[in-house]
Design an enzyme around this catalytic site. Structure first.
Site, PDB file in Angstrom:
ATOM      1  N   ASN A  98       0.827  -1.204   0.000  1.00 13.58           N
ATOM      2  CA  ASN A  98       0.000   0.000   0.000  1.00 13.58           C
ATOM      3  C   ASN A  98       0.862   1.255   0.000  1.00 13.58           C
ATOM      4  OD1 ASN A  98      -1.995  -1.856   0.201  1.00 13.58           O
ATOM      5  ND2 ASN A  98      -2.529  -1.417   2.333  1.00 13.58           N
ATOM      6  N   HIS A 115       5.748  -0.577  -2.845  1.00 15.91           N
ATOM      7  CA  HIS A 115       5.276   0.152  -4.028  1.00 15.91           C
ATOM      8  C   HIS A 115       5.328   1.672  -3.854  1.00 15.91           C
ATOM      9  CE1 HIS A 115       2.939  -3.719  -5.339  1.00 15.91           C
ATOM     10  NE2 HIS A 115       4.235  -3.791  -5.579  1.00 15.91           N
ATOM     11  N   CYS A 146      12.627  22.313 -11.179  1.00 20.57           N
ATOM     12  CA  CYS A 146      13.474  22.369 -12.379  1.00 20.57           C
ATOM     13  C   CYS A 146      12.645  22.587 -13.643  1.00 20.57           C
ATOM     14  CB  CYS A 146      14.334  21.095 -12.508  1.00 20.57           C
ATOM     15  SG  CYS A 146      13.453  19.663 -13.169  1.00 20.57           S
ATOM     16  N   ASN A 208      -8.144 -12.926   4.749  1.00 22.85           N
ATOM     17  CA  ASN A 208      -8.804 -12.373   3.563  1.00 22.85           C
ATOM     18  C   ASN A 208     -10.246 -12.897   3.545  1.00 22.85           C
ATOM     19  OD1 ASN A 208      -9.535 -11.736   0.754  1.00 22.85           O
ATOM     20  ND2 ASN A 208      -7.346 -11.517   0.405  1.00 22.85           N
ATOM     21  N   GLU A 210     -11.913 -13.416   0.963  1.00 20.14           N
ATOM     22  CA  GLU A 210     -12.070 -14.227  -0.252  1.00 20.14           C
ATOM     23  C   GLU A 210     -10.911 -15.207  -0.371  1.00 20.14           C
ATOM     24  OE1 GLU A 210     -14.617 -13.573  -2.357  1.00 20.14           O
ATOM     25  OE2 GLU A 210     -15.249 -11.724  -1.333  1.00 20.14           O
ATOM     26  N   ALA A 226      -9.902  -7.992   7.687  1.00 16.91           N
ATOM     27  CA  ALA A 226      -8.701  -7.829   8.510  1.00 16.91           C
ATOM     28  C   ALA A 226      -8.989  -7.054   9.794  1.00 16.91           C
ATOM     29  CB  ALA A 226      -7.615  -7.119   7.700  1.00 16.91           C
TER      30      ALA A 226
HETATM   31  P1  OAD Z   1      -6.174  -6.020  -4.656  1.00 15.79           P
HETATM   32  O1  OAD Z   1      -7.225  -4.990  -4.920  1.00 15.79           O
HETATM   33  O2  OAD Z   1      -5.658  -6.774  -5.831  1.00 15.79           O
HETATM   34  O3  OAD Z   1      -6.714  -7.103  -3.621  1.00 15.79           O
HETATM   35  C1  OAD Z   1      -7.339  -6.728  -2.431  1.00 15.79           C
HETATM   36  C2  OAD Z   1      -7.584  -7.968  -1.617  1.00 15.79           C
HETATM   37  O4  OAD Z   1      -8.126  -7.564  -0.376  1.00 15.79           O
HETATM   38  C3  OAD Z   1      -8.581  -8.976  -2.233  1.00 15.79           C
HETATM   39  O5  OAD Z   1      -8.040 -10.276  -2.161  1.00 15.79           O
HETATM   40  C4  OAD Z   1      -9.817  -8.849  -1.333  1.00 15.79           C
HETATM   41  O6  OAD Z   1     -10.510 -10.086  -1.188  1.00 15.79           O
HETATM   42  C5  OAD Z   1      -9.165  -8.451  -0.020  1.00 15.79           C
HETATM   43  N1  OAD Z   1     -10.042  -7.708   0.906  1.00 15.79           N
HETATM   44  C6  OAD Z   1     -11.110  -6.923   0.655  1.00 15.79           C
HETATM   45  N2  OAD Z   1     -11.611  -6.405   1.786  1.00 15.79           N
HETATM   46  C7  OAD Z   1     -10.850  -6.880   2.804  1.00 15.79           C
HETATM   47  C8  OAD Z   1     -10.846  -6.715   4.221  1.00 15.79           C
HETATM   48  N3  OAD Z   1     -11.745  -5.948   4.834  1.00 15.79           N
HETATM   49  N4  OAD Z   1      -9.903  -7.360   4.939  1.00 15.79           N
HETATM   50  C9  OAD Z   1      -8.975  -8.143   4.338  1.00 15.79           C
HETATM   51  N5  OAD Z   1      -8.930  -8.333   3.006  1.00 15.79           N
HETATM   52  C10 OAD Z   1      -9.843  -7.708   2.253  1.00 15.79           C
HETATM   53  O7  OAD Z   1      -4.999  -5.290  -3.854  1.00 15.79           O
HETATM   54  P2  OAD Z   1      -3.464  -5.713  -3.685  1.00 15.79           P
HETATM   55  O8  OAD Z   1      -3.330  -7.181  -3.526  1.00 15.79           O
HETATM   56  O9  OAD Z   1      -2.896  -4.846  -2.633  1.00 15.79           O
HETATM   57  O10 OAD Z   1       0.234  -2.058  -7.300  1.00 15.79           O
HETATM   58  O11 OAD Z   1      -2.889  -5.279  -5.081  1.00 15.79           O
HETATM   59  C11 OAD Z   1      -1.503  -5.390  -5.295  1.00 15.79           C
HETATM   60  C12 OAD Z   1      -1.013  -4.271  -6.154  1.00 15.79           C
HETATM   61  O12 OAD Z   1      -1.809  -4.154  -7.336  1.00 15.79           O
HETATM   62  C13 OAD Z   1      -1.132  -2.884  -5.549  1.00 15.79           C
HETATM   63  O13 OAD Z   1      -0.086  -2.570  -4.665  1.00 15.79           O
HETATM   64  C14 OAD Z   1      -1.094  -2.006  -6.742  1.00 15.79           C
HETATM   65  C15 OAD Z   1      -2.111  -2.739  -7.554  1.00 15.79           C
HETATM   66  O14 OAD Z   1      -2.160  -2.461  -8.868  1.00 15.79           O
HETATM   67  C16 OAD Z   1       0.736  -1.071  -8.047  1.00 15.79           C
HETATM   68  O15 OAD Z   1       0.115  -0.052  -8.256  1.00 15.79           O
HETATM   69  C17 OAD Z   1       2.107  -1.343  -8.558  1.00 15.79           C
END
Ligand code: OAD
Length: 240
Positions: A98, A115, A146, A208, A210, A226
């Site tokens: 995040n 990230h 700049c 998670n 899901e 979470a």
């Molecule tokens: P995602 O949006 O891909 O996944 C979010 C996850 O959180 C999913 O598996 C949901 O099931 C879960 N979720 C939803 N609500 C929740 C809750 N209350 N408690 C726990 N889990 C919950 O997000 P990331 O895995 O963080 O990168 O995505 C990875 C990267 O993709 C990000 O850092 C970003 C994005 O594009 C870049 O921008 C490089």
């Protein structure tokens, strides 16, 4: 849950890997899933150097929208539980995908931000990197002193993670328990920290609501938000 609590209680060396889901209960949309879309763009279409080169204003509009949402958000019980764990454990490393800064706002002292940080800017020409907490921004796209266009201080798809990666990899190789909370585990190399930890002998606990591609490979999958599961797991104090 009981088994996971016992592993965590007994461990002196713990790593937590978090993703967008841990901030969902703070009102910040995740990237994937029905509420994860912005004007029908996918993150992969906006979070790239190519997208920025083609239309910096569009990319900045997305980041400005996210910055404004995050500015209004507060850390939740999940962030706070991990801060508690950092205080309790002799060796604790928080690794996050995040860019929102909510772990630090919850009191987290050391956060490895794989990230980058949405509250920093980086010059696209001279490389200067500086903090900026204004939201919304008065003028898009912002510029460096700049004269060149500034970009968000985040890592985009296709870009290397920098030296933070080595530190993250080292931490997961050394830990006894890895908590993986709120990530879809589809973005690499971040997701590869899990098999690295597992092959080095760590117990892996996923939190998670899901199922994810990791679920079949972890030691325990705790299904739920979470903000509810982490406080239950970590308890009042988890000192060894
Ligand atoms: P995602 O949006 O891909 O996944 C979010 C996850 O959180 C999913 O598996 C949901 O099931 C879960 N979720 C939803 N609500 C929740 C809750 N209350 N408690 C726990 N889990 C919950 O997000 P990331 O895995 O963080 O990168 O995505 C990875 C990267 O993709 C990000 O850092 C970003 C994005 O594009 C870049 O921008 C490089």
């Amino acid at each position: 849950m009981e088994q996971a609590r016992n592993w965590l209680r007994a461990a002196s060396s713990v790593v937590a890997l978090t993703g967008a889901g841990i901030s969902a209960e703070s009102g910040i949309p995740t990237f994937r899933g029905p509420s994860g879309l912005w004007k029908n763009f996918k993150p992969e279409e906006l979070a790239t150097l190519q997208a920025f080169a083609k239309d910096p204003r569009l990319v900045w509009e997305w980041y400005d929208w996210r910055r404004s949402l995050i500015a209004k958000a507060e850390p939740n019980a999940g962030h706070r539980a991990l801060t508690q764990l950092e205080r309790d454990k002799p060796a604790f490393t928080l690794i996050t995908q995040n860019v929102d800064g909510l772990h630090e706002r919850a009191g987290g002292r050391k956060v490895l931000k794989l990230h980058g940080d949405i509250w920093r800017f980086q010059c696209s020409e001279c490389g200067r990197n500086w903090p900026d907490r204004r939201a919304p921004l008065p003028k898009l796209p912002p510029h460096c002193g700049c004269g060149a266009i500034a970009r968000p201080g985040v890592v985009w798809f296709g870009e290397p993670l920098g030296e933070v990666w080595a530190e993250a990899e080292h931490a997961v190789r050394e830990c006894q328990v890895l908590l993986v909370a709120g990530t879809s585990a589809v973005v690499y190399p971040a997701a590869s920290l899990v098999p690295i930890a597992k092959s080095a002998g760590a117990r892996v606990i996923e939190i998670n609501p899901e199922e994810t591609p990791l679920s079949a490979h972890v030691d325990v999958s705790l299904r739920g938000p979470a903000g509810q599961i982490l406080p239950q797991l970590i308890g009042e104090r988890s000192a060894p």
